[in-house]
Design an enzyme around this catalytic site. Structure first.
Site, mmCIF file in Angstrom:
data_model
loop_
_atom_site.group_PDB
_atom_site.id
_atom_site.type_symbol
_atom_site.label_atom_id
_atom_site.label_comp_id
_atom_site.label_asym_id
_atom_site.label_seq_id
_atom_site.Cartn_x
_atom_site.Cartn_y
_atom_site.Cartn_z
ATOM 1 N N ASP A 1 -61.064 3.862 34.958
ATOM 2 C CA ASP A 1 -61.163 3.222 33.656
ATOM 3 C C ASP A 1 -62.460 2.471 33.408
ATOM 4 O O ASP A 1 -62.712 2.061 32.293
ATOM 5 C CB ASP A 1 -59.980 2.290 33.413
ATOM 6 C CG ASP A 1 -60.011 1.086 34.341
ATOM 7 O OD1 ASP A 1 -60.748 1.133 35.351
ATOM 8 O OD2 ASP A 1 -59.297 0.130 34.061
ATOM 9 N N TYR B 1 -56.330 -4.894 41.276
ATOM 10 C CA TYR B 1 -56.526 -4.229 42.562
ATOM 11 C C TYR B 1 -56.097 -5.232 43.623
ATOM 12 O O TYR B 1 -56.568 -6.370 43.618
ATOM 13 C CB TYR B 1 -57.992 -3.852 42.772
ATOM 14 C CG TYR B 1 -58.446 -2.706 41.909
ATOM 15 C CD1 TYR B 1 -58.152 -1.391 42.262
ATOM 16 C CD2 TYR B 1 -59.173 -2.929 40.742
ATOM 17 C CE1 TYR B 1 -58.574 -0.336 41.469
ATOM 18 C CE2 TYR B 1 -59.594 -1.878 39.945
ATOM 19 C CZ TYR B 1 -59.287 -0.584 40.311
ATOM 20 O OH TYR B 1 -59.692 0.467 39.529
ATOM 21 N N ARG C 1 -57.943 -4.805 30.377
ATOM 22 C CA ARG C 1 -57.803 -3.461 29.822
ATOM 23 C C ARG C 1 -57.460 -3.527 28.336
ATOM 24 O O ARG C 1 -57.409 -4.595 27.744
ATOM 25 C CB ARG C 1 -56.691 -2.710 30.579
ATOM 26 C CG ARG C 1 -56.938 -2.536 32.067
ATOM 27 C CD ARG C 1 -57.861 -1.379 32.305
ATOM 28 N NE ARG C 1 -57.379 -0.212 31.611
ATOM 29 C CZ ARG C 1 -56.630 0.742 32.158
ATOM 30 N NH1 ARG C 1 -56.313 0.666 33.428
ATOM 31 N NH2 ARG C 1 -56.235 1.781 31.447
ATOM 32 N N PRO D 1 -62.612 2.595 44.177
ATOM 33 C CA PRO D 1 -62.598 2.520 42.710
ATOM 34 C C PRO D 1 -62.960 1.138 42.163
ATOM 35 O O PRO D 1 -63.235 1.000 40.985
ATOM 36 C CB PRO D 1 -61.150 2.856 42.354
ATOM 37 C CG PRO D 1 -60.360 2.419 43.537
ATOM 38 C CD PRO D 1 -61.250 2.578 44.735
#
Lengths: 613, 613
Positions: free
Chosen positions: A56, A256, A248, A335
């Site tokens: 993302d 995470y 987001r 990531p």
């Protein structure tokens, strides 16, 4: 606009380029090639595009790249902007965490979009597929290759117009009684089929590198929280593990979460066991890191997973420069630094204009070698960065009891030091046929091999302010930017006029590498930037040869608001006596030359461009 | 998203609002009402939208308005920006013209978009109809009213939920054998049906004012020219007449050309005779004005017409506050100042939120009276401006032989003096139920009755820079902006907290004028702007009552680029001790009050809002 033919009904077809995989790398390739008029087909084994979760993070350079294809505006509208980073560490009081610092999230002074963005992978893919639909191209799905053969015939491999690749495709959705396999012959193939790439394995390309021991969980939730930095990017180091928060879309955040062996490994086998974990478990672990702040999920969890960080790069990126791999198929890494989709899209952004040039007959197939040269080196740098970042982030925080731990200062310094790299704006391609730093000193602030640094200009004919990157879109043409100096000065005007004369001689690249019967503007976009004032110079004062259209003349002056423009010559370190800058179709600076060494530009193009076609 | 029902198949139907005419005024009304959930129908007698020509100037305030409905981005992408104006006058050499000056086209320091735009009317209409289609509303065409009756029953006229309007519509496209008329009953009707408005004539509303003697031609061409200002707005005064150049999409330009009686009038009748004129004739006249520059058309002419300037305003704008007229139906003037479409769209922008409030039961029908009060006054000002501008522009230039002519200095001074008005940003509504300047001194830089002056802020939760106008979209809600001062100061925090307590008492407007069972956010959008630093204050530090969501707290601070924000309090002349600003749903400032006079805001809303519904 056109309509997409249901290609799965066509058997034994031919395409210029077959793209396998419609993730970010594959879609970037497909849209860019199709936009350039290349006959492209893109297949994907998934019946539908990704809906939630997955990659993302979209980095500043990637926004610039999408903008260069006309896709930046929608991205900016739909994506979340991350401007602030906050750093939390064990509280001095001994219990829970406290904020050590807040800082700007992005450290990259030249970024045009000086923030990180988040947008879920499905929305990003839709941005591409909607643009493709408007151009008449659809993803063929669910379809996957079951066999790929590459001819071993040398003559065939050398001819860019041959079809040396034979691919057997299977359509997973075919109606009963309908043949569900077909054969496609392709000039080129790009495998963008992910970490478990069929294309890569089919050609036996090894992944080099290893797995780490670090196991992380990732979960998307709408938080119920009193945490003041919930809409900022946060790095949280606690005695109970590390955690990262990423804002987001809407009210959603992504966490995470560092996991311990007890959280995720099977006691007997020692292997990671998904069944030991759950979304609730992840949030429970996160809550311990966040203490004394509260973190919980409002309503059901949107998406979650766990992963082990692997840091690997493919041994090679192509087979005979006919079959290529890109994206996750050639590199895997953590990531958390938000690099995945960016590295992938930039792989094919780098490749697609080269393929276009070769397919059009404009360039020699050797141009394609620069893809692996440039992008594999980048992937290795990315892995090196990632190793350092991941170990800093997964390590125990430094405290009185643990003096060898990672200190906040060490972490913050690394965060900022890597800013130019992680944002993508500092990516630097080494010298090659298409990166020639010989005259770097004439544009000391415009690094050759890096992307064209953003700069506001004023378009002379209508005084409209323009970002130079928007004058250099990814339209598959080389940009030839003439920093003409002050052409109101008669001597300088004469120099510019002489330059125009030289550039239109038969031996000049503008003539030599243009298809017969075409205007040079088919291959080269010539732009003039004068060091003059917008209300003193007229666009009609520029030699006609250097202004194929009224829109091609700019001045390095402030706009009417007084807030934009006027710094290009100074920023780029370009002298007002004039210089010519060659910008590649992917916006990377390829070459710089003074007016009296235009022959060096002829030489530059002669190493990879085709003539007399 | 939804699907539009083929309404023409439904006979004897009811709608909340019937909009007659789908030009800019009608489409603005239809999209805004539909967006607000009002049951609206829009009919137009033209079988298709306008394709070329017609109105094309879009002024800075209009871009802001379109942006307030989420339509600004596409407009900015598709439209042409005009930044520079050039002024030509008879050459000192005695033959032809020469440039007297170049200057900024727009004189309006507070404009968010500091340029004029051009976009042909068809593209503008499509911008609306595409947005409407995405929301499930289509224009019903070709359909026109053939009879309109308004009930004379007083009780019916007073009840906003009654249907006092009966309209007979005729569909011009109906298939043979199908009834081509239908009856629609409407609560309200808006006639946006142009200069020859059927609605206006049906109710016998007079146009006041007169025609001038000035005859002008207008032509859209792709020019073949050596004129250096062809992409700027140009006012050309020559011995051979006046001319205005306006850049348009692509390479197109529009020329307004002053014509003489010999050019256009019938020798016998003295009336304007279109057959005496042609596109070629217009260009021939223009060529004389442009001399010594060349001006010709590349290829066929796109569109042309001639017109006589009329300057008239309708005697009234409504009938019993149930039937309204808007746009060209109530004012006509010269097109050269580019005001037409702008005045029209801003008419219905002013009306539609008021109608929404009344239809929802939120406001008393008397609110609708402010439409004529505000917009008719504006139209009169526009006509006054237009008379002066047209006479200056149509007059002979001042020369040695003609000392009484219009001097360049006089023309330029008028051009700039009127900038704030013509750009729309300085439009000022006089005191009324919804414009209360009692506490103007507490926000000396934020004129009450004018639109909210643009200003960059930083959103506190995520440090993202935001334009205040984007925080105040046209979503039919009043914005209550709390300039909270520095709430890190304990005394100030207590004041803000006390304010929040007061505002949530039963007698407060936030409670009183909110429908039963609804949260106050249904009607009022409460936003807090603190005079604090983005990295010092947390959004969680603001009293919860004043932050219904994390996105509702801003600080008057610079963003991370250092280029935006930090000037709101100073620009608005607001003291850090705090003030509350009420912004109307159309972005006009309605009221300002200090913290200790919140009762004045209660009083403001009590004059037109309904309670206990």
């Amino acid at each position: 606009m056109g309509f997409s033919v249901p290609v799965s009904a066509v058997k034994d077809s031919e395409v210029d380029v077959l793209v396998v995989g419609a993730g970010p790398a594959g879609l970037m390739a497909a849209q860019g090639l199709h936009r350039a008029g290349v006959k492209v087909r893109v297949v994907d084994k998934r019946p539908q595009a990704v809906k939630a979760g997955h990659g993302d993070g979209i980095q500043p350079r990637t926004v610039e790249v999408l903008q260069s294809y006309g896709l930046g505006e929608r991205l900016l509208r739909e994506g979340v902007q991350v401007h602030m980073a906050a750093f939390y560490n064990p509280s001095a009081k001994g219990v829970g965490i406290e904020r050590s610092a807040k800082s700007r999230d992005v450290t990259a002074p030249t970024a045009r979009y000086p923030f990180e963005m988040t947008l879920h992978q499905g929305a990003l893919e839709e941005l591409f597929t909607d643009a493709m639909r408007d151009m008449g191209l659809a993803v063929d799905r669910p379809t996957l290759p079951v066999a790929i053969e590459l001819s071993q015939d040398e003559a065939e491999l050398k001819d860019p117009q041959s079809y040396p690749i034979k691919v057997t495709l299977q359509n997973l959705d075919a109606a009963e009684g309908v043949s569900d396999t077909e054969v496609v012959r392709a000039k080129y193939l790009i495998g963008c089929d992910g970490a478990h790439s069929f294309v890569r394995r089919n050609f036996g390309i090894e992944m080099e590198g290893e797995q780490t021991e670090y196991v992380w969980g990732v979960v998307d939730i709408i938080p119920d929280t009193d945490f003041p930095d919930i809409r900022n990017r946060c790095a949280i180091h606690s005695h109970n593990g590390s955690c990262m928060n990423i804002p987001r879309e809407g009210d959603v955040i992504r966490l995470y979460i560092q996991l311990t062996d007890a959280d995720v490994r099977n006691e007997v086998t020692g292997r990671v066991d998904m069944t030991k974990c759950s979304a609730e478990k992840l949030i429970e672990v996160a809550q311990k890191s966040f203490y004394p702040y509260k973190i919980a999920s409002k309503g059901p969890v949107e998406w979650w997973t766990i992963y082990i960080i692997g840091q690997r790069v493919a041994a090679k990126y192509s087979v005979h420069d006919r079959v290529f791999i890109a994206g996750d198929a050639c590199h895997t890494h953590s990531p958390k630094a938000g690099q995945g989709m960016n590295a992938s899209m930039n792989d094919t952004h780098n490749l697609l204009w080269k393929m276009t040039h070769v397919l059009r007959g404009w360039a020699d197939p050797s141009l394609l070698k620069t893809y692996e040269f440039e992008r594999r080196k980048y992937a290795q740098d990315l892995i090196d960065f990632d190793k350092r970042f991941a170990s800093l982030f997964s390590g125990k925080p430094q405290t009185e009891d643990n003096e060898d731990g990672v200190s906040h200062e060490e972490f913050l310094a690394a965060w900022q030091q890597f800013g130019n790299f992680t944002t993508g704006v500092g990516v630097h391609y080494a010298p090659s046929a298409i990166v020639n730093p010989i005259h770097q000193s004439l544009a000391s602030g415009l690094p050759i091999g890096q992307r064209l640094i953003p700069q506001m200009l004023v378009r002379l004919a209508d005084a409209r302010p323009y970002e130079i990157q928007d004058i250099a879109p990814a339209d598959s043409r080389f940009k030839v930017i003439i920093f003409a100096g002050d052409i109101q000065d008669k001597a300088q005007y004469n120099k510019v006029h002489a330059l125009a004369e030289t550039m239109t001689q038969p031996g000049s690249f503008l003539r030599k590498y243009t298809p017969k019967g075409s205007d040079y503007t088919a291959v080269f976009d010539v732009i003039t930037i004068a060091a003059s004032k917008k209300d003193e110079l007229d666009y009609t004062d520029v030699p006609e040869l250097l202004r194929p259209h009224w829109s091609k003349v700019y001045v390095d002056d402030v706009d009417f608001t007084g807030k934009m423009g006027g710094n290009a010559y100074a920023t780029y370190g370009v002298d007002r006596s004039g210089v010519v800058v060659v910008v590649r179709p992917d916006q990377y600076v390829g070459m710089v030359a003074p007016f009296d060494k235009i022959a060096d530009i002829d030489q530059y193009f002669s190493t990879f461009m085709s003539q007399g076609f």
